[in-house]
Motif scaffolding. Sequence first.
Motif, PDB file in Angstrom:
ATOM      1  N   PRO A 183     -22.869  74.566 -27.992  1.00  0.00           N
ATOM      2  CA  PRO A 183     -22.651  73.155 -28.306  1.00  0.00           C
ATOM      3  C   PRO A 183     -22.048  72.370 -27.137  1.00  0.00           C
ATOM      4  O   PRO A 183     -22.398  71.206 -26.918  1.00  0.00           O
ATOM      5  N   VAL A 184     -21.172  73.007 -26.368  1.00  0.00           N
ATOM      6  CA  VAL A 184     -20.557  72.336 -25.221  1.00  0.00           C
ATOM      7  C   VAL A 184     -21.608  72.058 -24.156  1.00  0.00           C
ATOM      8  O   VAL A 184     -21.653  70.969 -23.577  1.00  0.00           O
ATOM      9  N   ARG A 185     -22.497  73.020 -23.929  1.00  0.00           N
ATOM     10  CA  ARG A 185     -23.557  72.831 -22.934  1.00  0.00           C
ATOM     11  C   ARG A 185     -24.536  71.747 -23.361  1.00  0.00           C
ATOM     12  O   ARG A 185     -24.944  70.916 -22.553  1.00  0.00           O
ATOM     13  N   VAL A 186     -24.912  71.737 -24.635  1.00  0.00           N
ATOM     14  CA  VAL A 186     -25.839  70.715 -25.137  1.00  0.00           C
ATOM     15  C   VAL A 186     -25.188  69.337 -25.061  1.00  0.00           C
ATOM     16  O   VAL A 186     -25.813  68.361 -24.627  1.00  0.00           O
ATOM     17  N   ALA A 187     -23.926  69.244 -25.471  1.00  0.00           N
ATOM     18  CA  ALA A 187     -23.216  67.957 -25.417  1.00  0.00           C
ATOM     19  C   ALA A 187     -23.089  67.476 -23.970  1.00  0.00           C
ATOM     20  O   ALA A 187     -23.307  66.285 -23.691  1.00  0.00           O
ATOM     21  N   SER A 188     -22.763  68.362 -23.060  1.00  0.00           N
ATOM     22  CA  SER A 188     -22.660  67.979 -21.642  1.00  0.00           C
ATOM     23  C   SER A 188     -24.012  67.518 -21.115  1.00  0.00           C
ATOM     24  O   SER A 188     -24.097  66.535 -20.373  1.00  0.00           O
ATOM     25  N   TRP A 189     -25.064  68.210 -21.505  1.00  0.00           N
ATOM     26  CA  TRP A 189     -26.411  67.810 -21.082  1.00  0.00           C
ATOM     27  C   TRP A 189     -26.728  66.409 -21.594  1.00  0.00           C
ATOM     28  O   TRP A 189     -27.233  65.572 -20.850  1.00  0.00           O
ATOM     29  N   LEU A 190     -26.421  66.144 -22.851  1.00  0.00           N
ATOM     30  CA  LEU A 190     -26.675  64.817 -23.422  1.00  0.00           C
ATOM     31  C   LEU A 190     -25.908  63.727 -22.676  1.00  0.00           C
ATOM     32  O   LEU A 190     -26.463  62.686 -22.322  1.00  0.00           O
ATOM     33  N   LEU A 191     -24.622  63.972 -22.450  1.00  0.00           N
ATOM     34  CA  LEU A 191     -23.780  62.957 -21.825  1.00  0.00           C
ATOM     35  C   LEU A 191     -24.101  62.749 -20.351  1.00  0.00           C
ATOM     36  O   LEU A 191     -23.879  61.660 -19.814  1.00  0.00           O
ATOM     37  N   ASP A 192     -24.632  63.769 -19.688  1.00  0.00           N
ATOM     38  CA  ASP A 192     -24.908  63.674 -18.255  1.00  0.00           C
ATOM     39  C   ASP A 192     -26.278  63.090 -17.929  1.00  0.00           C
ATOM     40  O   ASP A 192     -26.571  62.833 -16.758  1.00  0.00           O
ATOM     41  N   ARG A 193     -27.122  62.874 -18.916  1.00  0.00           N
ATOM     42  CA  ARG A 193     -28.429  62.222 -18.682  1.00  0.00           C
ATOM     43  C   ARG A 193     -28.181  60.749 -18.422  1.00  0.00           C
ATOM     44  O   ARG A 193     -27.495  60.088 -19.215  1.00  0.00           O
ATOM     45  N   PRO A 194     -28.715  60.195 -17.318  1.00  0.00           N
ATOM     46  CA  PRO A 194     -28.426  58.810 -16.941  1.00  0.00           C
ATOM     47  C   PRO A 194     -28.701  57.777 -18.036  1.00  0.00           C
ATOM     48  O   PRO A 194     -27.847  56.961 -18.331  1.00  0.00           O
ATOM     49  N   LEU A 195     -29.853  57.802 -18.643  1.00  0.00           N
ATOM     50  CA  LEU A 195     -30.162  56.805 -19.666  1.00  0.00           C
ATOM     51  C   LEU A 195     -29.747  57.260 -21.056  1.00  0.00           C
ATOM     52  O   LEU A 195     -29.163  56.496 -21.826  1.00  0.00           O
ATOM     53  N   LEU A 196     -30.030  58.487 -21.369  1.00  0.00           N
ATOM     54  CA  LEU A 196     -29.732  59.015 -22.692  1.00  0.00           C
ATOM     55  C   LEU A 196     -28.233  59.045 -22.960  1.00  0.00           C
ATOM     56  O   LEU A 196     -27.771  58.712 -24.056  1.00  0.00           O
ATOM     57  N   GLY A 197     -27.452  59.411 -21.967  1.00  0.00           N
ATOM     58  CA  GLY A 197     -26.012  59.540 -22.123  1.00  0.00           C
ATOM     59  C   GLY A 197     -25.290  58.244 -22.386  1.00  0.00           C
ATOM     60  O   GLY A 197     -24.123  58.243 -22.781  1.00  0.00           O
ATOM     61  N   GLN A 198     -25.948  57.121 -22.187  1.00  0.00           N
ATOM     62  CA  GLN A 198     -25.323  55.823 -22.420  1.00  0.00           C
ATOM     63  C   GLN A 198     -25.554  55.295 -23.832  1.00  0.00           C
ATOM     64  O   GLN A 198     -24.962  54.292 -24.214  1.00  0.00           O
ATOM     65  N   THR A 199     -26.412  55.937 -24.595  1.00  0.00           N
ATOM     66  CA  THR A 199     -26.716  55.456 -25.942  1.00  0.00           C
ATOM     67  C   THR A 199     -25.639  55.900 -26.930  1.00  0.00           C
ATOM     68  O   THR A 199     -25.050  56.976 -26.779  1.00  0.00           O
ATOM     69  N   GLN A 200     -25.393  55.065 -27.915  1.00  0.00           N
ATOM     70  CA  GLN A 200     -24.377  55.385 -28.927  1.00  0.00           C
ATOM     71  C   GLN A 200     -24.759  56.614 -29.743  1.00  0.00           C
ATOM     72  O   GLN A 200     -23.892  57.411 -30.096  1.00  0.00           O
ATOM     73  N   SER A 201     -26.048  56.765 -30.015  1.00  0.00           N
ATOM     74  CA  SER A 201     -26.463  57.924 -30.819  1.00  0.00           C
ATOM     75  C   SER A 201     -26.229  59.237 -30.063  1.00  0.00           C
ATOM     76  O   SER A 201     -25.787  60.227 -30.656  1.00  0.00           O
ATOM     77  N   ALA A 202     -26.502  59.260 -28.769  1.00  0.00           N
ATOM     78  CA  ALA A 202     -26.265  60.475 -27.978  1.00  0.00           C
ATOM     79  C   ALA A 202     -24.768  60.773 -27.893  1.00  0.00           C
ATOM     80  O   ALA A 202     -24.347  61.934 -27.995  1.00  0.00           O
ATOM     81  N   LYS A 203     -23.961  59.735 -27.741  1.00  0.00           N
ATOM     82  CA  LYS A 203     -22.508  59.930 -27.692  1.00  0.00           C
ATOM     83  C   LYS A 203     -21.982  60.441 -29.026  1.00  0.00           C
ATOM     84  O   LYS A 203     -21.094  61.292 -29.069  1.00  0.00           O
ATOM     85  N   ARG A 204     -22.543  59.940 -30.120  1.00  0.00           N
ATOM     86  CA  ARG A 204     -22.125  60.384 -31.448  1.00  0.00           C
ATOM     87  C   ARG A 204     -22.472  61.865 -31.652  1.00  0.00           C
ATOM     88  O   ARG A 204     -21.644  62.651 -32.111  1.00  0.00           O
ATOM     89  N   VAL A 205     -23.695  62.244 -31.282  1.00  0.00           N
ATOM     90  CA  VAL A 205     -24.120  63.642 -31.414  1.00  0.00           C
ATOM     91  C   VAL A 205     -23.254  64.538 -30.526  1.00  0.00           C
ATOM     92  O   VAL A 205     -22.788  65.600 -30.954  1.00  0.00           O
ATOM     93  N   ALA A 206     -23.026  64.115 -29.287  1.00  0.00           N
ATOM     94  CA  ALA A 206     -22.199  64.906 -28.370  1.00  0.00           C
ATOM     95  C   ALA A 206     -20.778  65.056 -28.917  1.00  0.00           C
ATOM     96  O   ALA A 206     -20.191  66.142 -28.843  1.00  0.00           O
ATOM     97  N   GLY A 207     -20.241  63.994 -29.480  1.00  0.00           N
ATOM     98  CA  GLY A 207     -18.900  64.067 -30.067  1.00  0.00           C
ATOM     99  C   GLY A 207     -18.826  65.076 -31.193  1.00  0.00           C
ATOM    100  O   GLY A 207     -17.875  65.853 -31.286  1.00  0.00           O
ATOM    101  N   HIS A 208     -19.845  65.082 -32.043  1.00  0.00           N
ATOM    102  CA  HIS A 208     -19.875  66.059 -33.131  1.00  0.00           C
ATOM    103  C   HIS A 208     -19.991  67.490 -32.594  1.00  0.00           C
ATOM    104  O   HIS A 208     -19.365  68.409 -33.123  1.00  0.00           O
ATOM    105  N   LEU A 209     -20.785  67.670 -31.541  1.00  0.00           N
ATOM    106  CA  LEU A 209     -20.945  69.008 -30.961  1.00  0.00           C
ATOM    107  C   LEU A 209     -19.660  69.502 -30.289  1.00  0.00           C
ATOM    108  O   LEU A 209     -19.374  70.698 -30.276  1.00  0.00           O
ATOM    109  N   LEU A 210     -18.892  68.595 -29.726  1.00  0.00           N
ATOM    110  CA  LEU A 210     -17.683  68.970 -28.984  1.00  0.00           C
ATOM    111  C   LEU A 210     -16.459  69.167 -29.871  1.00  0.00           C
ATOM    112  O   LEU A 210     -15.490  69.799 -29.458  1.00  0.00           O
ATOM    113  N   LYS A 211     -16.504  68.629 -31.067  1.00  0.00           N
ATOM    114  CA  LYS A 211     -15.320  68.616 -31.933  1.00  0.00           C
ATOM    115  C   LYS A 211     -14.768  70.012 -32.232  1.00  0.00           C
ATOM    116  O   LYS A 211     -13.582  70.277 -32.018  1.00  0.00           O
TER     117      LYS A 211
END
Length: 140
Positions: free
Chosen positions: A21-49
């Motif tokens: 989950p940490v690797r997937v969340a980091s991948w989501l957040l580190d994508r230039p366009l994808l990482g800026q979207t609220q939905s990607a941040k929400r998913v990453a937050g859930h994965l990191l919790k």
Amino acid sequence: MKLRAGSSSASLSDSTRVRLPVRVASWLLDRPLLGQTQSAKRVAGHLLKQPARQGVVLAQSRLGQLLCRDCGNSRDRRIGLDLLRQAARAGDPLAQLEFGRICVESGRGEEELARHWLEQAAAQGSSEARRLLGRLSTRS
């Protein structure tokens, strides 16, 4: 070959369950366009919790940054600061930098705390921390 319940392969799967989950969340957040979207941040937050609760330093650092930067309410920001502080104490240079930056920008007389964490990050090679330390020195 039979595997025993107490073998190292069982613990390997446990660590993989925490790391994935940490690797997937980091991948989501580190994508230039994808990482800026609220939905990607929400998913990453859930994965990191859950990993952050279990004490995974990278998860604490990334979730703390996410909560401090992107959440509007004071409760989430306070939780984010606590996670950043824990990760900074564990030696994560990005958490040290971010925590020091927040202390600098708070304007509540936390210069000594900011200086401490920025010095820690600078000692680990952060040029941004050195730049902020220079800015902090010119204020004093």
